[in-house]
Design a protein around this motif. Structure first.
Motif, PDB file in Angstrom:
ATOM      1  N   ASN A 103       0.792  -1.219   0.000  1.00 28.03           N
ATOM      2  CA  ASN A 103       0.000   0.000   0.000  1.00 28.03           C
ATOM      3  C   ASN A 103       0.823   1.267   0.000  1.00 28.03           C
ATOM      4  O   ASN A 103       0.289   2.360  -0.060  1.00 28.03           O
ATOM      5  CB  ASN A 103      -0.921   0.020   1.231  1.00 28.03           C
ATOM      6  CG  ASN A 103      -1.842  -1.181   1.241  1.00 28.03           C
ATOM      7  OD1 ASN A 103      -2.217  -1.646   0.184  1.00 28.03           O
ATOM      8  ND2 ASN A 103      -2.190  -1.677   2.411  1.00 28.03           N
ATOM      9  N   ASP A 123       1.929  10.217 -11.395  1.00 27.54           N
ATOM     10  CA  ASP A 123       1.210   9.206 -10.604  1.00 27.54           C
ATOM     11  C   ASP A 123       0.480   8.269 -11.563  1.00 27.54           C
ATOM     12  O   ASP A 123      -0.705   8.421 -11.833  1.00 27.54           O
ATOM     13  CB  ASP A 123       0.243   9.895  -9.651  1.00 27.54           C
ATOM     14  CG  ASP A 123      -0.471   8.899  -8.756  1.00 27.54           C
ATOM     15  OD1 ASP A 123      -0.044   7.735  -8.704  1.00 27.54           O
ATOM     16  OD2 ASP A 123      -1.460   9.298  -8.113  1.00 27.54           O
ATOM     17  N   ASP A 173      -0.550   5.106 -11.494  1.00 30.80           N
ATOM     18  CA  ASP A 173      -1.673   4.261 -11.085  1.00 30.80           C
ATOM     19  C   ASP A 173      -2.779   5.052 -10.410  1.00 30.80           C
ATOM     20  O   ASP A 173      -3.749   4.485  -9.898  1.00 30.80           O
ATOM     21  CB  ASP A 173      -1.203   3.122 -10.178  1.00 30.80           C
ATOM     22  CG  ASP A 173      -0.448   3.618  -8.954  1.00 30.80           C
ATOM     23  OD1 ASP A 173      -0.497   4.838  -8.678  1.00 30.80           O
ATOM     24  OD2 ASP A 173       0.189   2.786  -8.275  1.00 30.80           O
ATOM     25  N   ASP A 174      -2.646   6.391 -10.378  1.00 25.88           N
ATOM     26  CA  ASP A 174      -3.693   7.293  -9.910  1.00 25.88           C
ATOM     27  C   ASP A 174      -4.183   6.933  -8.509  1.00 25.88           C
ATOM     28  O   ASP A 174      -5.383   6.913  -8.235  1.00 25.88           O
ATOM     29  CB  ASP A 174      -4.868   7.282 -10.898  1.00 25.88           C
ATOM     30  CG  ASP A 174      -5.799   8.484 -10.670  1.00 25.88           C
ATOM     31  OD1 ASP A 174      -5.369   9.443  -9.998  1.00 25.88           O
ATOM     32  OD2 ASP A 174      -6.942   8.448 -11.156  1.00 25.88           O
ATOM     33  N   ASP A 175      -3.203   6.608  -7.608  1.00 28.13           N
ATOM     34  CA  ASP A 175      -3.600   6.278  -6.238  1.00 28.13           C
ATOM     35  C   ASP A 175      -3.289   7.415  -5.267  1.00 28.13           C
ATOM     36  O   ASP A 175      -3.383   7.248  -4.054  1.00 28.13           O
ATOM     37  CB  ASP A 175      -2.916   4.996  -5.767  1.00 28.13           C
ATOM     38  CG  ASP A 175      -1.410   5.131  -5.659  1.00 28.13           C
ATOM     39  OD1 ASP A 175      -0.867   6.162  -6.117  1.00 28.13           O
ATOM     40  OD2 ASP A 175      -0.763   4.201  -5.133  1.00 28.13           O
TER      41      ASP A 175
END
Length: 721
Positions: A579, A699, A701-703
């Motif tokens: 995470n 970014d 993976d746009d997390d």
């Protein structure tokens, strides 16, 4: 000379030889030959163009031709008859060469003083090299773009580079062969998969004994690697097995395996490897979500002192991170002998794996011992860049175990915890252990709990005879707590395999007690050694739903109440790696802690966009990022894996605010992934500063977080245009 230079020189040599042949139409003159039955006798350098058997009748010395014996047709057997094919150390020369020729056998010959002693290349498949010696060449035996070759009963000695070199060659077999005193690796397999290596020795080579690079599916059995620069060197290697190997007294490590960007995800396994300080088996655990994987295993030259309450059995192994930002994990088995246990004076059933790091010993969670197989096992997770020592340690054997009277084992007087009033205080998550004897001996432990707190007890007992019983707080507050003051909650039998003994929820604040007894021992059986751990159960686990109870992926517990504490560190590390969380625990290079500044919330970023057209700045609908041609207006210089890279400026090929084209070459490919990783490394090192808008643009993976996971997303083409 490096392996890369050796490979380059080998390929260049092959090119020069082919160019020479095409340019002049000749390699060497056709030597005089005499027909003798079905065997053709040769006595000088020659070109063989007809299938059949050929016999060398005398030594060839100081030959100055480019290729001495060239085999250009299939189904040829060349018998050197114990003679030598000798060159003059001239660059670009080959002693014996087979090209575009299947089923070629070379036997009983010594080949010396060439760039390559014996060479099979260009689809020269299904060949055999047997009973040969290659010495004083640059490369002893070179197999390039030719498969299913067998090398057996041969020697590669004192060559300047690789002893036996396979390149782009699959399904080869090497048996009963020695590579010694070479300037490069003893045996090298590059871009060559599904090989079998058996009963082979690599000694005193200036590089690794065995090199596997970008290869999968090989087996290495009954081998020796001693006195080399390194034992085994794996790079981008998977599904390869080593079994029965003596790997000791090398200058570097016994075994090293590296890969990057999730490549070669298959694990490699080694069984029965003797390192010099321990005999071990292990399986690599590769985290494909990590940018790098690097694991090194070696012998331990100087062992640390034992902890006060544990003793070693003379087996140690070193485990180290061997690649930048890697936190490798490994399933490890360490063998021991009965004589080791007897000499150390430890209780065999108490043996567990311990890790020595930062000047202290720590038990490996869920470590176990198999007393029948004499193996102590455990999983090491998240090893950092500092080498750690791993060793089986056990409690000293109880001197009162054999009293001869079937009564007291001498333990009760020394324990001092034979009543609730004298109970040993427990900390949640602490593993405790001792031994209980026959008759009425009881070991008592106590822990303070709050009302509503869930509790789980796990434990083992090698003899499976002990029972653990939990008791609630006394009804009143007696001055001295006796067993009669306590109400039993639940009990469970300890087993050989660790499992949950019991679970309960504290109904009130107070001190809870645990009693360990061995009611079945009448004095004729050995005294039982046990261990158990008391941990809290988090809210999801209290449902006792196995699908929910052990789910710690979110890694958001900070009070230690997320399940079995013996696995807590492991779960937290895994959660951090998945995470990208940073809980301040100092994970030393885990992916989750190597974060660049977090991009602002997409809506906030949009508010700063150009809204002169009356729009809300959302150019893509689902993704609130907006393309900005001037967001990166300069090229970037960054260092990654020791290499300085210059690229860019990054571009947004899709106009969606996601700058996938890091290199600015109008293409999105693997080079952009490396560039992204280099940028993040430079940001973490303080060499580059990114604005919030720039961080948001990278970014992938746009997390909302900039991590190495974005480089991996770029590899997978998550946002590639």
């Amino acid at each position: 000379m490096t392996r890369q230079m050796n490979r380059l020189l080998t390929l260049l040599t092959a090119f020069l030889v082919v160019a020479s042949v095409l340019g002049t139409g000749a390699i060497a003159g056709i030597a005089s030959a005499q027909q003798s039955g079905e065997t053709t006798e040769i006595d000088s350098c020659t070109t063989i163009t007809e299938s059949g058997s050929y016999l060398l009748t005398e030594d060839i010395e100081n030959s100055e031709v480019e290729t001495c014996i060239s085999i250009e047709t299939s189904d040829v057997t060349l018998d050197g008859n114990g003679h030598t094919v000798d060159g003059t150390d001239t660059e670009g020369t080959v002693g014996i060469r087979a090209e575009f020729a299947d089923g070629v056998t070379v036997r009983d010959v010594t080949v010396a003083d060439w760039t390559t002693g014996i060479e099979y290349q260009s689809d020269a498949d299904d060949g055999t090299v047997t009973d040969v010696t290659v010495t004083s060449n640059l490369v002893g035996i070179g197999v390039h773009d030719a498969s299913n070759l067998t090398v057996t009963d041969s020697e590669a000695l004192d060559n300047e580079g690789v002893g036996v070199d396979f390149f782009v060659s699959a399904e080869n077999t090497v048996t009963d062969t020695v590579a010694s005193d070479n300037g490069g690796p003893g045996f090298s397999f590059a871009d060559s998969s599904s090989n079998t290596v058996r009963n082979v020795t690599a000694t005193d080579n200036d590089d690794a004994g065995f090199v596997f690079e970008e290869s999968v599916g090989s087996t290495v059995t009954d081998v020796v690697a001693t006195g080399n620069q390194q034992g085994f060197d794996f790079s981008f290697v998977g599904n390869t097995t080593i079994e029965n190997a003596r790997v000791r007294n090398n200058t570097g490590v016994a075994f090293e395996s590296d890969s990057v960007l999730g490549q070669s995800p298959e694990t490699n396994t080694a069984r029965n490897v003797e390192t010099g300080s321990a005999t071990i088996s292990f399986t690599e655990i590769k985290d494909t979500s990590s940018l790098t994987h690097g694991l090194a295993i070696d012998a331990v030259e100087s062992a640390p002192d034992d902890p006060e309450d544990r003793s070693n059995v003379g087996q140690y192994v070193s485990v180290t991170e061997s690649a930048p930002n890697a936190t490798p994990s490994v399933e490890l088995d360490v063998q021991y002998d009965d004589s080791d246990v007897e000499t150390a004076g430890v209780a065999e059933e108490s043996l567990r794996l311990y890790v020595y790091a930062d000047s202290e010993w720590t038990e490996v969670p869920d470590s176990s011992v198999d007393t029948e197989a004499n193996v102590v096992s455990g999983n090491l997770t998240g090893v950092n860049d500092e080498s750690v020592v791993v060793a089986p340690l056990g409690r000293p054997a109880n001197e009162g175990d054999d009293t001869g009277d079937g009564g007291d084992d001498g333990n009760e007087a020394s324990d001092g915890n034979n009543s609730p009033a004298d109970a040993t205080a427990l900390a949640l998550g602490e593993t405790v252990g001792d031994s209980v004897g026959p008759d009425d001996e009881v070991d008592w432990y106590a822990v303070d709990l709050d009302a509503g707190q869930g509790v789980r007890v796990t434990g083992t007992d090698e003899a499976s005879d002990t029972t653990l019983t939990a008791y609630g707080p006394p009804a009143d507050d007696p001055e001295t707590v006796e067993r009669s003051d306590l109400d039993g909650i639940d009990s469970g039998d300890l087993t050989i395999i660790e499992e949950t003994l019991l679970e309960f929820t504290a109904e009130e604040n107070g001190t809870y007690y645990f009693a360990v007894t061995d009611d079945e021992n009448d004095g004729d059986e050995p005294i039982d050694a046990y261990e158990f751990t008391v941990t809290t159960v988090n809210d999801s686990e209290e449902s006792n739903d196995p699908e929910e109870g052990d789910d710690s992926e979110n890694g958001d517990s900070s009070d230690g109440s997320d399940g079995d504490q013996r696995d807590a560190d492991k779960r937290d590390d895994e959660a951090d790696g998945q995470n990208g969380s940073d809980d301040g625990a100092g994970d030393d290079g885990k992916q989750g802690t190597d974060e660049a500044p977090k991009p602002d919330d997409r809506d906030d970023a949009d508010e700063e966009g150009d809204e002169s057209d009356g729009s809300d700045g959302n150019a893509t609908g689902d993704d609130d990022r907006v393309g900005d041609a001037a967001l990166f207006d300069e090229s970037i210089t960054a260092e990654f894996a020791g290499i300085t890279l210059a690229f860019g400026p990054p571009a947004d090929p899709g106009g969606d605010g996601v700058y996938e084209d890091l290199t600015g070459d109008s293409e999105v490919n693997l080079f952009d992934s490396f560039a992204h990783a280099a940028v993040l490394t430079a940001v973490n090192d303080g060499a580059i500063d990114l604005s919030d808008e720039q961080a948001s643009a990278l970014d992938m993976d746009d997390d909302g977080t900039l991590t190495y996971g974005d480089a991996l997303a770029l590899v997978g083409g998550t946002n590639a245009s």
